[in-house]
Every structure is written in structure tokens, then in C-alpha cells.
Write an enzyme that holds these catalytic residues in place. Structure first.
Site, PDB file in Angstrom:
ATOM      1  N   GLU B  60     -35.514  15.161  78.499  1.00 38.66           N
ATOM      2  CA  GLU B  60     -36.364  14.051  79.204  1.00 38.66           C
ATOM      3  C   GLU B  60     -35.899  12.867  78.746  1.00 38.66           C
ATOM      4  OE1 GLU B  60     -37.028  16.650  78.036  1.00 38.66           O
ATOM      5  OE2 GLU B  60     -38.753  17.660  80.197  1.00 38.66           O
ATOM      6  N   HIS B 129     -49.184  21.784  77.055  1.00 38.71           N
ATOM      7  CA  HIS B 129     -48.918  22.201  78.940  1.00 38.71           C
ATOM      8  C   HIS B 129     -50.111  21.368  78.882  1.00 38.71           C
ATOM      9  CE1 HIS B 129     -45.834  24.807  79.048  1.00 38.71           C
ATOM     10  NE2 HIS B 129     -45.713  24.302  80.299  1.00 38.71           N
TER      11      HIS B 129
END
Lengths: 371, 327
Positions: B60, B129
Site C-alpha cells: 500500500e 478489517h
């Protein structure tokens, strides 16, 4: 024509041009003209003078910070001379001066050190993080490393536009431990980005020696795992760095993808004006590197070639010192940036909370605010 | 008007902007061949090719940095994170570079870039998450943060984001991707930032929210109607810049407010809203403002426990009782 061999096995030795006796290895010599050599020498010498003067300014309390590149002048000067004007530079701490080689005014550079109203960056960015759009140089990130994948992205943009420009991203030896160094390698190779990643291995990350930073035998070997052609160059040999950068840049422009160059050098001064290196490294080590000084190396070559003598060197030094003093004298008296400028460039156009803050600050008498 | 789901509205916005402007491109994990982890980018690789829809390695901070570098030299990247949770790996690139390059360069450079991903809780995906990451980012000057709740806003705000010359962080919700609604057919339709929407008019209490839990508030408002309480639901849509005028206006109408959002109660967007309401509309308030957010614990996996942590209609109703002194 590629002169820098890319070894398959462990690194052995360094790519060099300048020999200790002041001669040049004819197999690797770029055969620059006397004018080119003179310009290279003048730039290196000016950088030596400039850095010493900037550190003194900090010691005198006239500027806030400086991170000098003394002992490492060969790489920024060689890179500045080897690149094309439209190439992009994403420096690390010790390559700000590339912009000076590429035509950025010394007064504007010094204005960034003062951070006053002459500063194009409006007094916002620390010294030694210089940037200038006019010379395609971007400020590096103090977090160590983020500018390297940014350079790769810039290179991919050039590639997509069908341009021949390349981007160069810099790191120090310590930054090669950072995820963003490895990110840059991953993406540069995966997308065959027209970029150079250059590490100035100066042996010290503040107080941590390279041997304690990594168990890797060299820094260059880190690039090969990613599929990036990687070479190890004598970073105190300005001609060697010049040849390595010129060759890698040519390969990138021709669609040959990225290269990684480890420039082996030494930080002669402190990490920055906030550091005292006598606390963690020996005089003997510093002395041994002083004998490999990059300016001495080039000057020995120039003297041997009949292009430099004591009188010329003394005259050049006087001229450069005067140039730097004139620039300081011109820039230092400028007032701070206006306080209204605090609210500029946060967004393309100021949001209404910014306008409200600006209006509120304008009501504060100037005597109570710094300016 | 065309009826479409949020994921289709997002896709339509990206496709139209990529058709309109060749400098716009998309990159991220699984956005190409896999058609997007949540199928938002379905068909885009086939339409635009691999130079404009780029499947990236799993890094990322790498592809965020890549996009920032490309944006500095004139491209307009759309970065899709698989979820906003994973943007924490790229936090430095977003906060230290994207948000500051315009300022640090004295305006010489800027970063027109969109970071987009699902945000907040989904269903039983555990603590790593389920973050509501907007609270971290909305703190930062130089960033714009928006979180639409409807297909029309998803479409109109993503187009605005792509055309914006500053970094825009676009917070979606996995649980809203299949939500259906009317979207204007006009390709010129955009939704400006900094303007809240009155999702339901009411006179007795304001439920102030954004993204997924706007729908929780609408459900709560239906339940309250049956009790004779007329709730107004405000969908902020834009978190930075924040529509302070809309906050003052709604509280001036109802004199009572409950702020409902995902994410923890300590700091964050909800605390900011309460600050504005008490500071700008203190005399309008008949009760202290209540907040309904995640319980102040990392999200559990177990469905029964997860339900307790996420704002639910019953907790909104309890908070309304408090601000109406009905308990």
C-alpha cells in the site's frame, strides 16, 4: 555503450575512474572537455564552501537547521551534470544541491535556509529539504524513504506520456532498511520504470554504522533481488559517479528500465546541526576518509592534467566565498513571510475555516504575533 | 434518473471521468483482472487497458507513493485500497506527503489524487478489517474527507473528488455497495463537498450521521415516528470540509441532537460535531448532545458481540430518550 559491469555474484571492489595517483583509468574515463571538468570542479568547490558557511550560520543562531553534504559532494554534482534539464530529482538529505547545478539561483537556495519572504517555499520547509519546480526538484520526506516510490511514480508518468525524461530517487544507507526503499525497487522493476535509484552509502545513519544497520554485505546487492541492475561505485570519485549515472540514465531513456547505484562515500561532518559525531566515531576513521576526499581526488587529476594550480585554486576559493557571502547578504535582511500566507497552499483555494482563521489572526496586533 | 447500486454508481463515475480526462487512471490491488475485491471496478480493465487500470503488487505505501509521484507531474490517480484498514500501511504517504506537498512546496506542486476504499465495519471481519479510518484522516489539513451514503452521492461526489486538485479521501462502505437508488442521468451532475444533506426532515430531534449509519438513523426515525417523535436525519456527506451551517440549522430547528457514526468515541468526527454544535448553537440546545458510536473496544469477530459494538437502531432510540428527557 555501457561501461559499468553488473556483477552476477557478490560485489567485488568499486567502479572507479580516478586513481590514487591522480590519473584516470582510460577504460572508464568519460573524457570530459577541460571546460566540463572546470565546471564540475567549480560546482564541487562551491558546494564545499557553501555547506561550511551554512553550518556556521546555524551555529550563530541565524538559521534553524542544516544538514551538510561535506565529503559527499561528488554524487550531487555528478548527478546534476549527468541529467537532462527535464529529468526529475527526488533527493534525500544530502542531495539538495543538485538544483544548484541545474540552474537554481544560489540566492533562492539560501533563502530557503533562512525561510524568509525571499523563500519560494514561503518559510514552510526545513533547510536541506530544498525543492524547486523550475528545476524539477521535489522536496524529500523527513520520514526517510517515501520520496523513492514517488520518484518511481513520476518515472511511470513520464513513460506513459511517451517522454524520454527519467526520474532519480535518492536514499542514504539507513533508508535502505525502510519499506519504501523496497517498495520502490518492487515497483520500479515490475513496471520497468525509467528511473534511477541512488543510495549514498556514507557509512553512518546518525550514530548507527552501516554494519549495524544491515547484515547485507553491500547495499547494491539489495537491488538485484528485485531484478534491478545494481552497481557499486566509488562515491568519492566524481567521474565514476558521472559515468555510472550517465550510462544508467541512457539505459532508462531507451526503455531499459531502472538501475540502482550505490555510491560509497563518507559523511565528513555531523548528521545535521543537531548532532555531535565525536560521541560515536573515531578520529582515526574520519582521518582515513579525509585522505580519500572527493575534492582532493578531482583536484589531483586536474593538476596532473595541467588544468589547476595553487594560484588558480586560491583565486577560485576567494571568488566562491565572495559569491556565497554576497548571496547571504542579499537574502538575510528580508522580512519573514506574511502571516496571511500561513493559510495559502493548504488547499487549491482556501476553505472557509481557513478564511475565518485568517480573518481572526488579522485582528491580532502585529506586535503580539511574530510578524 | 437511473436506478443503480452504489458499486455501479462508483464505477460509472470513474468510467465517465476516465473517458473525459486521459490523465485519470486507476491503480490498486485486484482492481484489474479480478475486477475489484468488491467488484466496483468490473469491466474497467477491458475498457481502458492495463496502462490505465493497474493491478499493483501488495504494498500500500508503495502504490500510494507511486500515485503521489505521478500526481505531482500531472496525472490524476485514483488509488483503490482493498479496505481503508490497509491504508494504515500507507499512512505516512497520505499524511506526510499527499497532504503537505502543496504547502511544503510553496504551492509549486500539488497532488490531485483520490484514495478510495470501503471503510468501517462489514460483517464479522474482526478488529483489523473494521476500522473507521476517517477519524484519523479528517484531523489533517490538506486532506479532504468525504463519505457518501447513497448511490447518487457516491456518483456525484466521486466525480467531484476526481476533478478536485487536492487529495480526496473517499470513504465507502462494504455494506452499502449493493444499496440501490436513483442516480441522475446527467453526466454533468456532481455533488459539491462541504454540503450536508437533509435525509429526512423532522422537528423534534436531529440524528446527525454519515455513510452506513445514515440508514440506521433513518430506521430509527421510522421507529420514533411511531412513538410520535419527529426526527430529522442529517447526512453530512463531507467530513472535511464540514458543513457547520447545516449543523447549526438542524439544531436550531430541533434543539436536540444525537450524533451517530462508526468508529470509537474518543476524539474523531463525532467529537468535532459536538464541539461545533455546543459552540455555535449553545443557546439552541435543550439537552446535552449524545453520541452513538462503536463501543470503545477493538471490534470482535463473534456476530452477537459485533452487533453490540456497532451502532444499532436500539442504541439510537435510547440516546433519543436521553436527549428528550423521556427516560
Amino acid at each position: 555503450m555501457l561501461r559499468v559491469p553488473i556483477p552476477e555474484g557478490p560485489d567485488a571492489g568499486l567502479f572507479r575512474v580516478l586513481r590514487d595517483d591522480g590519473s584516470a583509468d582510460p577504460a572508464n574515463d568519460p573524457f570530459l572537455s577541460p571546460e566540463q571538468l572546470g565546471a564540475m570542479h567549480r560546482q564541487m568547490r562551491r558546494l564545499r564552501v557553501l555547506e561550511a558557511r551554512m553550518v556556521v550560520l546555524q551555529r550563530q543562531g541565524r538559521v534553524g537547521f542544516y544538514g551538510s553534504c561535506t565529503g559527499q559532494e561528488a554524487t550531487p554534482i555528478a548527478v546534476g551534470l549527468a541529467l537532462s534539464p527535464d529529468d526529475w530529482v527526488f533527493p534525500a538529505l544530502r542531495e539538495s544541491a543538485i538544483m544548484l547545478v541545474r540552474g537554481f539561483a544560489l540566492t533562492s537556495y539560501i533563502a530557503q535556509v533562512f525561510g524568509n519572504s525571499r523563500d519560494l517555499l514561503k518559510g514552510r520547509q526545513m533547510p536541506s529539504h530544498m525543492s524547486g519546480r523550475s528545476v524539477n526538484q521535489v522536496s524529500w520526506s523527513s520520514c526517510i524513504g517515501p520520496q523513492i516510490p514517488q520518484a518511481v511514480g513520476c518515472a511511470m508518468a513520464m513513460q506513459r506520456a511517451g517522454k524520454r525524461e527519467i526520474a532519480v530517487g535518492f536514499s542514504g544507507d539507513g533508508a535502505t532498511s525502510q519499506p519504501d526503499f523496497h517498495n520502490a525497487m518492487t515497483f520500479a522493476a515490475r513496471f520497468a520504470a525509467p528511473c534511477l535509484i541512488i543510495c549514498q552509502n556514507n557509512h553512518w545513519s546518525i550514530s548507527v554504522p552501516t554494519a549495524k544497520q544491515t547484515a547485507s554485505a553491500t547495499i547494491a546487492v539489495k537491488g538485484r533481488a528485485y531484478g534491478v541492475p545494481s552497481v557499486r561505485v566509488d562515491g568519492n570519485d566524481v567521474l565514476a559517479v558521472y559515468v555510472a549515472v550517465r550510462d544508467a540514465a541512457a539505459r532508462a531513456r531507451d526503455g531499459g528500465g531502472p538501475s540502482f547505484i550505490e555510491c560509497v562515500t563518507y559523511r565528513m561532518g555531523a548528521h545535521s546541526t543537531s548532532d555531535d559525531p565525536t560521541r560515536y566515531r573515531s578520529n582515526e576513521e574520519v582521518e582515513s576518509w579525509a585522505r580519500k576526499d572527493p575534492l582532493d581526488r578531482l583536484e589531483r587529476y586536474l593538476r596532473r592534467a595541467g588544468l589547476l594550480d595553487d594560484a588558480a585554486l586560491a583565486a577560485l576559493d576567494d571568488e566562491l566565498k565572495a559569491e556565497v557571502e554576497r548571496a547571504i547578504d542579499e537574502v538575510e535582511p528580508a522580512p519573514p513571510p506574511s502571516r496571511e500566507q500561513l493559510f495559502e497552499d493548504v488547499y487549491a483555494s482556501p476553505t472557509w475555516p481557513l478564511l475565518e482563521q485568517r480573518a481572526a489572526l488579522s485582528q491580532v496586533p502585529k506586535a503580539e504575533s511574530p510578524h | 434518473m437511473t436506478k443503480m447500486r452504489v458499486r455501479e454508481a462508483l464505477r460509472a463515475a470513474m468510467i465517465e471521468e476516465m473517458d473525459r480526462d486521459p490523465s485519470v487512471f486507476l491503480l490498486g490491488e485486484e482492481v484489474g483482472h479480478y475486477q475489484g475485491a468488491y467488484k466496483v471496478t468490473e469491466g474497467m480493465l477491458a475498457k481502458f487497458g492495463a496502462t490505465r487500470v493497474i493491478d499493483t503488487p501488495i504494498a500500500e505505501s508503495g502504490f500510494a507513493g507511486l500515485a503521489i509521484g505521478a500526481a505531482m507531474v500531472g496525472l490524476r490517480p485514483i488509488v483503490e485500497f482493498m479496505t481503508w484498514n490497509f491504508s494504515s500501511v500507507a499512512f505516512d504517504q497520505i499524511v506526510n506527503s499527499a497532504a503537505k506537498i502543496r504547502q511544503m512546496s510553496g504551492g509549486q506542486l500539488h497532488v490531485p489524487i483520490v484514495f478510495r476504499a470501503p471503510n468501517g465495519s462489514a460483517r464479522q471481519v474482526g478488529s483489523q478489517h473494521s476500522h473507521a479510518m476517517e477519524h484519523f484522516y479528517a484531523h489533517v489539513p490538506g486532506l479532504k474527507c468525504v463519505a457518501p451514503a447513497t448511490p447518487a452521492d457516491a456518483y456525484g461526489m466521486l466525480k467531484t473528488a476526481i476533478r478536485d486538485d487536492d487529495p480526496v479521501l473517499f470513504f465507502e462502505s462494504e455494506t452499502l455497495y449493493s444499496l440501490s437508488g436513483e442516480v441522475p442521468d446527467d453526466p454533468a451532475f456532481t455533488v459539491p463537498f462541504g454540503q450536508a444533506r437533509v435525509a429526512r426532515e423532522g422537528a423534534d430531534v436531529s440524528l446527525i450521521s454519515y455513510s452506513r449509519v445514515v440508514h440506521t438513523c433513518l430506521e430509527a426515525a421510522d421507529a420514533l415516528a411511531k412513538q410520535g417523535i419527529d426526527a430529522e436525519v442529517i447526512d453530512l456527506r463531507s467530513l472535511r470540509p464540514l458543513d457547520e451551517a447545516a449543523l447549526v440549522a438542524t439544531v436550531s430547528r430541533t434543539h436536540r441532537a444525537v450524533v451517530v457514526h462508526e468508529g470509537w468515541p474518543y476524539g474523531g468526527v463525532g467529537a468535532e460535531i459536538v464541539d461545533r454544535v455546543q459552540r455555535l448553537a449553545f443557546d439552541q440546545l435543550d439537552a446535552p448532545v449524545e453520541r452513538v458510536c462503536f463501543l470503545d473496544v477493538p471490534m470482535p469477530y463473534n456476530a452477537a458481540l459485533e452487533r453490540l459494538v456497532i451502532p444499532q437502531v436500539d442504541r439510537v432510540l435510547e440516546a433519543v430518550k436521553t436527549v428528550t428527557y423521556a427516560r
